[in-house]
Scaffold this active site. Sequence first.
Site, PDB file in Angstrom:
ATOM      1  CG  LEU A  49      -2.020  -1.025   1.314  1.00 55.30           C
ATOM      2  CD1 LEU A  49      -2.783  -0.890   2.620  1.00 55.30           C
ATOM      3  CD2 LEU A  49      -2.973  -0.902   0.130  1.00 55.30           C
ATOM      4  CG  ASP A  50      -0.203   4.888  -2.030  1.00 62.07           C
ATOM      5  OD1 ASP A  50      -0.503   5.598  -1.063  1.00 62.07           O
ATOM      6  OD2 ASP A  50      -0.983   4.683  -2.983  1.00 62.07           O
ATOM      7  CE1 TYR A  51       5.280   7.586   4.940  1.00 62.60           C
ATOM      8  CE2 TYR A  51       4.212   9.622   4.219  1.00 62.60           C
ATOM      9  CZ  TYR A  51       4.978   8.930   5.147  1.00 62.60           C
ATOM     10  OH  TYR A  51       5.434   9.571   6.271  1.00 62.60           O
TER      11      TYR A  51
END
Length: 251
Positions: A115-117
């Site tokens: 999952l991105d930041y």
Amino acid sequence: MNRGRDRRGRRPPAGPAGPGEGERDSLTDVPGGVRLQKVLAAAGRGRRRHCARVDPQHQVIRVDGLRIPSRQDLVYLALNKPAGVLTTMSDDRGRRTVGDLLGDREERLYHVGRLDYETEGLMLLTNDGDLAHRLMHPRYGVLKTYLADVPGPVERDLGRRLTAGIELEDGMASADKFRVVERAASRALVEITLHEGRKHIVRRLLEATGHPVSRLVRTQVGPVSLGKLKPGTSRALTTAEVGALYAAVGL
């Protein structure tokens, strides 16, 4: 007359093994193995009683058609990742990571996908390499579901456009399902399900349709749901959840 015998008291000959009833699923006693009852009890199926001995390191054990986790060294976790956390187990720049949320653990765990930041929500972590590999491989098409906060109003044909496919800079991409959950004057909450695994794929799809995402939460991976798991916390998957994950990728 005894059930399962003919009129002379003889048992009928055993038929051929069915699909998937090969050596790995056999209940033939394994010398020096672990009692099957003990393995089932550890997997939460302790009410079943068997006298066979099995090798949980190498044999596949199924209950009611679903494979159960039999090796005691394998770990399966669900984590609710908050925004502002890196999907990595450590960071040499001191930024907060998924590894920090899990704390000190003896097992070497791997995150299943990323999952991105700024994206929140469900992540699966395990040290079961075979399962993790299949869950991430596009061949198995494991579905992931997200809730996205986007600018409104949402056009009536947006779902049709997304499921038909949108041309992105790296090729066509499409959603498997789409629905509007809530509508407000200038915002909308939408749910999108897809099996795509390309980087930032949900954000890029919705932005390409004129609806840039301000908040994104993953709520489901295959048969496992985020539920009421609090941000920053984790839980062990149930035996049924692990069995359903195995089934989803043909294990």
